[in-house]
Scaffold this motif. Structure first.
Motif, PDB file in Angstrom:
ATOM      1  N   LEU A   1     -16.743  19.165  72.551  1.00 42.00           N
ATOM      2  CA  LEU A   1     -17.333  17.952  73.099  1.00 42.00           C
ATOM      3  C   LEU A   1     -18.200  18.210  74.315  1.00 42.00           C
TER       4      LEU A   1
ATOM      5  N   ILE B   1     -21.336  16.073  75.169  1.00 45.89           N
ATOM      6  CA  ILE B   1     -20.968  14.700  75.473  1.00 45.89           C
ATOM      7  C   ILE B   1     -20.317  14.622  76.850  1.00 45.89           C
ATOM      8  N   VAL B   2     -19.405  15.542  77.090  1.00 47.39           N
ATOM      9  CA  VAL B   2     -18.686  15.520  78.358  1.00 47.39           C
ATOM     10  C   VAL B   2     -19.641  15.758  79.519  1.00 47.39           C
TER      11      VAL B   2
ATOM     12  N   ALA C   1     -21.541  12.694  80.214  1.00 43.64           N
ATOM     13  CA  ALA C   1     -20.726  11.687  80.895  1.00 43.64           C
ATOM     14  C   ALA C   1     -20.543  12.052  82.359  1.00 43.64           C
TER      15      ALA C   1
ATOM     16  N   THR D   1     -19.331  11.808  94.875  1.00 44.01           N
ATOM     17  CA  THR D   1     -18.474  10.625  94.912  1.00 44.01           C
ATOM     18  C   THR D   1     -18.914   9.701  93.775  1.00 44.01           C
ATOM     19  N   PRO D   2     -17.969   9.110  93.021  1.00 45.53           N
ATOM     20  CA  PRO D   2     -18.375   8.256  91.893  1.00 45.53           C
ATOM     21  C   PRO D   2     -19.396   7.204  92.325  1.00 45.53           C
TER      22      PRO D   2
ATOM     23  N   ARG E   1     -22.461   7.747  93.361  1.00 41.72           N
ATOM     24  CA  ARG E   1     -23.514   8.235  94.262  1.00 41.72           C
ATOM     25  C   ARG E   1     -24.546   9.033  93.451  1.00 41.72           C
TER      26      ARG E   1
ATOM     27  N   SER F   1     -20.262  13.244  98.571  1.00 45.38           N
ATOM     28  CA  SER F   1     -19.593  14.291  97.796  1.00 45.38           C
ATOM     29  C   SER F   1     -18.099  14.051  97.742  1.00 45.38           C
ATOM     30  N   GLN F   2     -17.502  14.300  96.580  1.00 46.37           N
ATOM     31  CA  GLN F   2     -16.063  14.473  96.561  1.00 46.37           C
ATOM     32  C   GLN F   2     -15.732  15.648  97.475  1.00 46.37           C
TER      33      GLN F   2
ATOM     34  N   GLU G   1     -14.281  20.935  80.200  1.00 48.41           N
ATOM     35  CA  GLU G   1     -13.269  20.213  79.420  1.00 48.41           C
ATOM     36  C   GLU G   1     -13.700  20.115  77.954  1.00 48.41           C
ATOM     37  N   LYS G   2     -12.818  20.519  77.081  1.00 53.94           N
ATOM     38  CA  LYS G   2     -13.091  20.482  75.646  1.00 53.94           C
ATOM     39  C   LYS G   2     -12.015  19.666  74.948  1.00 53.94           C
ATOM     40  N   ASP G   3     -12.279  19.381  73.684  1.00 56.10           N
ATOM     41  CA  ASP G   3     -11.350  18.589  72.884  1.00 56.10           C
ATOM     42  C   ASP G   3     -10.222  19.491  72.379  1.00 56.10           C
ATOM     43  N   VAL G   4      -9.377  19.913  73.296  1.00 53.85           N
ATOM     44  CA  VAL G   4      -8.248  20.800  72.981  1.00 53.85           C
ATOM     45  C   VAL G   4      -6.989  20.189  73.592  1.00 53.85           C
TER      46      VAL G   4
ATOM     47  N   ARG H   1      -4.218  19.444  76.076  1.00 58.45           N
ATOM     48  CA  ARG H   1      -4.336  19.580  77.520  1.00 58.45           C
ATOM     49  C   ARG H   1      -2.975  19.734  78.179  1.00 58.45           C
TER      50      ARG H   1
ATOM     51  N   ILE I   1      -8.073  23.975  83.156  1.00 62.98           N
ATOM     52  CA  ILE I   1      -9.024  23.844  82.044  1.00 62.98           C
ATOM     53  C   ILE I   1      -9.265  25.205  81.404  1.00 62.98           C
TER      54      ILE I   1
ATOM     55  N   PHE J   1      -8.733   9.133  99.034  1.00 63.44           N
ATOM     56  CA  PHE J   1      -9.764   8.346  98.369  1.00 63.44           C
ATOM     57  C   PHE J   1      -9.492   6.862  98.576  1.00 63.44           C
TER      58      PHE J   1
ATOM     59  N   GLY K   1     -13.999   3.619  98.580  1.00 61.90           N
ATOM     60  CA  GLY K   1     -15.023   4.156  97.692  1.00 61.90           C
ATOM     61  C   GLY K   1     -15.403   5.590  97.945  1.00 61.90           C
TER      62      GLY K   1
ATOM     63  N   ASP L   1     -13.881   9.647  99.967  1.00 58.01           N
ATOM     64  CA  ASP L   1     -12.800  10.369 100.625  1.00 58.01           C
ATOM     65  C   ASP L   1     -12.813   9.998 102.101  1.00 58.01           C
TER      66      ASP L   1
ATOM     67  N   GLN M   1      -2.216  14.246  84.404  1.00 55.52           N
ATOM     68  CA  GLN M   1      -2.279  14.222  82.939  1.00 55.52           C
ATOM     69  C   GLN M   1      -3.699  13.881  82.502  1.00 55.52           C
ATOM     70  N   ARG M   2      -4.349  14.832  81.885  1.00 52.69           N
ATOM     71  CA  ARG M   2      -5.709  14.565  81.401  1.00 52.69           C
ATOM     72  C   ARG M   2      -5.642  13.979  79.993  1.00 52.69           C
TER      73      ARG M   2
ATOM     74  N   TRP N   1      -8.380  12.119  76.775  1.00 54.00           N
ATOM     75  CA  TRP N   1      -9.722  11.764  76.340  1.00 54.00           C
ATOM     76  C   TRP N   1      -9.803  10.268  76.106  1.00 54.00           C
TER      77      TRP N   1
ATOM     78  N   MET O   1     -14.746   5.423  77.050  1.00 55.05           N
ATOM     79  CA  MET O   1     -15.546   5.899  78.177  1.00 55.05           C
ATOM     80  C   MET O   1     -16.342   7.142  77.786  1.00 55.05           C
ATOM     81  N   ASN O   2     -16.012   7.716  76.658  1.00 59.13           N
ATOM     82  CA  ASN O   2     -16.669   8.944  76.224  1.00 59.13           C
ATOM     83  C   ASN O   2     -16.515  10.024  77.298  1.00 59.13           C
ATOM     84  N   ALA O   3     -15.308  10.128  77.816  1.00 62.76           N
ATOM     85  CA  ALA O   3     -15.077  11.057  78.936  1.00 62.76           C
ATOM     86  C   ALA O   3     -13.596  11.403  79.029  1.00 62.76           C
ATOM     87  N   TRP O   4     -13.322  12.544  79.638  1.00 64.40           N
ATOM     88  CA  TRP O   4     -11.958  12.882  80.013  1.00 64.40           C
ATOM     89  C   TRP O   4     -11.561  12.082  81.233  1.00 64.40           C
TER      90      TRP O   4
END
Lengths: 374, 374
Positions: free
Chosen positions: A5, A8-9, A12, A38-39, A41, A111-112, A136-139, A141, A200, B115, B118, B120, B147-148, B150, B154-157
């Motif tokens: 993935l 796609i990942v 995203a 940061t989400p 930004r 930044s995070q 991150e892959k579709d494996v 976890r 990962i 966090f 919005g 850190d 815990q990750r 999929w 959201m098409n995301a991890w």
């Protein structure tokens, strides 16, 4: 496990700016918000040529700069607009950085933050073309567990991080080997999972059957007498709390930089506790204002190897040194590996592209974990 | 489980400045570095009267201030020395704060970051005299697992946090009820464990046999269609990955502020999925620029209660509202609780000392978890 993935990942992860079409892993076709932002930004924004544009809102500041990869980039602004600068092309991988606002070195709110350089620091992840082993892959976890434990010697609770492979809970009768994995100076127990993406990397290796399922224990190594904590407190707690194979043959130790020195001074020096050893980008071989070990000589630092090479090699089935080619430690590390080989050690040495940064450490872990517990 | 280590642990946590002698929990006898400081940083320093002294090195800045608890404190300096200020006495609990350097709002390098808001953010933990329910004690310690999973929508991890009680691995045949616990606006899945100390609170409750052993799932709730993520992706993943009791009777939902609204709009509205519900310091009852639900009326927001109070109460064995007495939401929340009671709901309402901050939320969780799954 068959479907990958990554495109796609990546799309995203980098969606803060614009949606991207599918493309080769780690190759940008347009300016893209960093995955470490940061989400929400938009900046810093990575250009396809790996230059990075930073933007900072600091209306009353007199001077603003970005300090990244050992270079300070003064920022400019037009009128009351944001301060901006575009860097040189940056190396792929993970780079800490700071803002310098009127002489004060600060973390970037865009930044995070990651614990490094002794505090929660800004950082940017620059994708590497073709490198997907830490994405991150579709494996299946695994988990990273925040494991608290009481340290009598520190008279305090500590929290270590424990990577547990995805299969662990489904195999209640199975026991696992354990890798003890140490961070670098100014980092902490969060470094290997957050900056290093150790979980990962292992998830991907295990899904591809390229590594033996193992636990990875990551603890904070710059407190108190860490040898005592590790040998007398942490390992007994882990062996009691998790289904481990509690013997030296199934215990390895590795670390980066400061933690690489600990892998040597604690791990290699306790063959009754640990077998395989990884020393990534350590300054202990000399060359960068190092401590007690420099200048390195097999005679002074590893007389047990000279005394009985066969016994040494049997006790350490994997003895692995690595360093970035752009790291000032590379010359001394290479020389140390040669000296160890000449003394009869079956040491493995790997030079990776990159400086004293996480990209060589991720690659070292990726390779080391394929070698151990075989 | 008999020996309480709080005074020792507090002393260790605050050891950045001076060693402290044993003393009542949460009472300072001398200026003490905050437990939330970056390791090794002396300031901010909490005085016994709960005023706080901040110090900042910013040699070239023209103006520096601390913005904490809704008040901005301009800092002063002598010559080239550090900028300093001492605040008013602060409320006990956990407070986010910022530095304002020449007009730029920044995190403090001397603080660990959390966090919130919005990004850190810097924060300081002010001890509360006599409050030890969220302090680390010598009891069996559960884990928080990252815990990750999929998310197709959201098409995301995504990474959720899962609290697992200490006994979980030792009871492979036992299944557990699950509390889904949501953070507030501008926070994320790390909030309840890092700021809220949810895992410590549960460890202490379980050791004292004051709560039923349970899992707590904490996910990021401000992304995409969270009702869909929770109901169609997260819960199925949790029920597949952990040994849960996968029915409504053994599933509860609670949240603070924004997450309290979600506990109502998702949890309370899906009695086929959740039974007990906790709404901590939500603005949904009106009073603080609230959204779709205000002004609150049972008729419009909970017609199912009016239709059949007995059935409603049976479906929700615990229906818990709470708010800080210094929170502008207190009046409307109290009024909503009264209206719900008048309509026949067996709602429990609790007002705690404090503002719209973590101390009332820790206390709400501590109480709520003693009530549910009985």
């Amino acid at each position: 496990m068959k479907r990958y993935l990554i495109p796609i990942v990546l799309a995203a992860a980098f969606a803060g700016c614009k949606q991207q079409s599918a493309q080769p892993v780690g190759v940008l076709t347009e300016p893209t918000s960093a995955s470490t932002n940061t989400p929400g930004r938009e900046y810093p924004m990575i250009n396809p040529d790996l230059t990075v544009e930073f933007q900072v809102q600091a209306p009353e500041a007199r001077e603003v700069a970005v300090d990244i990869c050992s270079k300070v980039y003064p920022m400019q602004r037009e009128g009351d607009g944001p301060w901006t600068v575009t860097t040189d092309a940056l190396e792929p991988g993970f780079h800490y950085y700071f803002l310098v606002v009127d002489g004060m070195r600060l973390s970037d709110p865009s930044s995070q933050l990651f614990f490094g350089c002794g505090l929660d620091a800004s950082a940017i992840e620059i994708p590497e073309a073709g490198a997907d082993f830490y994405l991150e892959k579709d494996v299946p976890r695994g988990e990273v567990r925040m494991q608290r434990y009481w340290s009598p010697s520190m008279n305090a609770w500590r929290t270590c991080y424990v990577y547990v492979p995805a299969e662990y809970d489904a195999n209640p009768g199975k026991r696992y080997p354990v890798l003890y994995l140490q961070h670098g100076g100014g980092e902490d127990q969060t470094g290997w999972s957050r900056q290093g993406k150790a979980d990962i990397i292992l998830d991907n290796l295990l899904a591809a059957r390229k590594a033996v399922p193992m636990l990875i224990v990551m603890d904070y190594g710059q407190a108190g007498d860490f040898a005592h904590i590790l040998l007398e407190e942490l390992i007994p707690m882990i062996d009691k709390t998790y289904r481990t194979q509690p013997d030296a043959a199934h215990r390895a130790m590795a670390g980066l930089s400061f933690g690489g020195g600990q892998s040597w001074s604690i791990g290699l020096k306790h063959p009754e506790v640990f077998s395989s050893i990884g020393v990534f980008s350590s300054g202990m071989f000399g060359g960068v204002g190092t401590g007690a070990y420099a200048p390195f000589s097999v005679e002074s630092q590893l007389p047990e190897l000279l005394a009985d090479p066969a016994a040494f090699n049997k006790a350490h089935p994997v003895f692995y040194l690595s360093c970035g080619e752009g790291d000032p430690r590379i010359g001394h590390t290479r020389a140390a590996a040669e000296a160890l080989k000449a003394a009869g050690a079956t040491v493995q040495f790997k030079a990776w592209p990159g400086a004293h940064e996480w990209q060589p450490w991720r690659k070292s872990l990726h390779e080391f974990c394929q070698l151990i517990f075989r």
